[in-house]
Write a protein that holds these residues in place. Structure first.
Motif, PDB file in Angstrom:
ATOM      1  N   THR A 208      53.294  45.185  76.664  1.00  0.00           N
ATOM      2  CA  THR A 208      53.530  46.526  76.143  1.00  0.00           C
ATOM      3  C   THR A 208      55.026  46.810  76.184  1.00  0.00           C
ATOM      4  O   THR A 208      55.716  46.419  77.127  1.00  0.00           O
ATOM      5  CB  THR A 208      52.787  47.608  76.948  1.00  0.00           C
ATOM      6  OG1 THR A 208      53.177  47.522  78.313  1.00  0.00           O
ATOM      7  CG2 THR A 208      51.294  47.423  76.849  1.00  0.00           C
TER       8      THR A 208
ATOM      9  N   SER B 179      57.803  50.106  75.228  1.00  0.00           N
ATOM     10  CA  SER B 179      57.937  51.495  74.804  1.00  0.00           C
ATOM     11  C   SER B 179      59.412  51.850  74.662  1.00  0.00           C
ATOM     12  O   SER B 179      60.277  51.239  75.275  1.00  0.00           O
ATOM     13  CB  SER B 179      57.255  52.438  75.793  1.00  0.00           C
ATOM     14  OG  SER B 179      57.842  52.331  77.061  1.00  0.00           O
TER      15      SER B 179
ATOM     16  N   GLN C 242      49.872  46.310  67.821  1.00  0.00           N
ATOM     17  CA  GLN C 242      49.439  47.689  67.593  1.00  0.00           C
ATOM     18  C   GLN C 242      50.572  48.639  67.931  1.00  0.00           C
ATOM     19  O   GLN C 242      51.047  48.659  69.062  1.00  0.00           O
ATOM     20  CB  GLN C 242      48.234  48.032  68.475  1.00  0.00           C
ATOM     21  CG  GLN C 242      47.018  47.206  68.236  1.00  0.00           C
ATOM     22  CD  GLN C 242      45.895  47.543  69.207  1.00  0.00           C
ATOM     23  OE1 GLN C 242      46.049  48.348  70.110  1.00  0.00           O
ATOM     24  NE2 GLN C 242      44.750  46.908  69.012  1.00  0.00           N
ATOM     25  N   TYR C 243      50.984  49.422  66.955  1.00  0.00           N
ATOM     26  CA  TYR C 243      52.022  50.430  67.179  1.00  0.00           C
ATOM     27  C   TYR C 243      51.355  51.771  67.468  1.00  0.00           C
ATOM     28  O   TYR C 243      50.347  52.118  66.848  1.00  0.00           O
ATOM     29  CB  TYR C 243      52.919  50.562  65.945  1.00  0.00           C
ATOM     30  CG  TYR C 243      53.878  49.409  65.783  1.00  0.00           C
ATOM     31  CD1 TYR C 243      55.130  49.444  66.386  1.00  0.00           C
ATOM     32  CD2 TYR C 243      53.530  48.286  65.045  1.00  0.00           C
ATOM     33  CE1 TYR C 243      56.007  48.383  66.253  1.00  0.00           C
ATOM     34  CE2 TYR C 243      54.403  47.223  64.906  1.00  0.00           C
ATOM     35  CZ  TYR C 243      55.646  47.282  65.508  1.00  0.00           C
ATOM     36  OH  TYR C 243      56.510  46.235  65.381  1.00  0.00           O
ATOM     37  N   ASN C 244      51.919  52.519  68.408  1.00  0.00           N
ATOM     38  CA  ASN C 244      51.378  53.815  68.791  1.00  0.00           C
ATOM     39  C   ASN C 244      52.503  54.835  68.908  1.00  0.00           C
ATOM     40  O   ASN C 244      53.638  54.494  69.250  1.00  0.00           O
ATOM     41  CB  ASN C 244      50.664  53.725  70.142  1.00  0.00           C
ATOM     42  CG  ASN C 244      49.532  52.728  70.121  1.00  0.00           C
ATOM     43  OD1 ASN C 244      48.569  52.888  69.399  1.00  0.00           O
ATOM     44  ND2 ASN C 244      49.677  51.667  70.910  1.00  0.00           N
ATOM     45  N   THR C 245      52.169  56.077  68.643  1.00  0.00           N
ATOM     46  CA  THR C 245      53.097  57.181  68.847  1.00  0.00           C
ATOM     47  C   THR C 245      52.389  58.213  69.715  1.00  0.00           C
ATOM     48  O   THR C 245      51.268  58.605  69.420  1.00  0.00           O
ATOM     49  CB  THR C 245      53.498  57.839  67.509  1.00  0.00           C
ATOM     50  OG1 THR C 245      54.065  56.842  66.675  1.00  0.00           O
ATOM     51  CG2 THR C 245      54.506  58.951  67.724  1.00  0.00           C
ATOM     52  N   CYS C 246      53.046  58.627  70.776  1.00  0.00           N
ATOM     53  CA  CYS C 246      52.481  59.616  71.674  1.00  0.00           C
ATOM     54  C   CYS C 246      53.403  60.830  71.669  1.00  0.00           C
ATOM     55  O   CYS C 246      54.605  60.710  71.921  1.00  0.00           O
ATOM     56  CB  CYS C 246      52.358  59.042  73.080  1.00  0.00           C
ATOM     57  SG  CYS C 246      51.712  60.220  74.271  1.00  0.00           S
TER      58      CYS C 246
ATOM     59  N   TYR D 255      57.412  56.109  71.483  1.00  0.00           N
ATOM     60  CA  TYR D 255      56.859  55.067  70.611  1.00  0.00           C
ATOM     61  C   TYR D 255      56.545  53.846  71.470  1.00  0.00           C
ATOM     62  O   TYR D 255      57.320  53.505  72.367  1.00  0.00           O
ATOM     63  CB  TYR D 255      57.867  54.706  69.520  1.00  0.00           C
ATOM     64  CG  TYR D 255      58.259  55.894  68.680  1.00  0.00           C
ATOM     65  CD1 TYR D 255      57.472  56.291  67.600  1.00  0.00           C
ATOM     66  CD2 TYR D 255      59.392  56.632  68.969  1.00  0.00           C
ATOM     67  CE1 TYR D 255      57.822  57.385  66.836  1.00  0.00           C
ATOM     68  CE2 TYR D 255      59.743  57.744  68.206  1.00  0.00           C
ATOM     69  CZ  TYR D 255      58.951  58.112  67.142  1.00  0.00           C
ATOM     70  OH  TYR D 255      59.288  59.199  66.397  1.00  0.00           O
TER      71      TYR D 255
END
Length: 71
Positions: A13, A15, A42-46, A62
């Motif tokens: 992971t 970030s 897998q790209y994620n935005t929090c 991100y």
């Protein structure tokens, strides 16, 4: 076959505070690990609210999850 490769399955992971920083870190990871067999990225935005009242802002982070097999 699944039992043989399952122990080689790894997760990384990463970030960052901006998309550009995240892209740079992902590229660095991929360039420095050319022997890894990438299975999925897998790209994620929090986003979460910060502050109160009229000074309400949003904190965004991100991240990416890289699933790979080690050779």
């Amino acid at each position: 076959m699944i039992k043989q490769t399952a122990h080689n399955l790894k997760v990384q992971t990463i970030s960052a505070k901006t998309k550009e920083q995240l892209t740079n870190q992902v590229n660095y990871f991929l360039e420095n690990n050319p022997d890894f067999f990438i299975q999925e990225i897998q790209y994620n935005t929090c986003a979460s609210p910060c502050g109160s009242g009229e000074d309400l802002s949003v904190y965004v982070e991100y991240s990416v999850l890289i699933i790979y097999l080690m050779s």
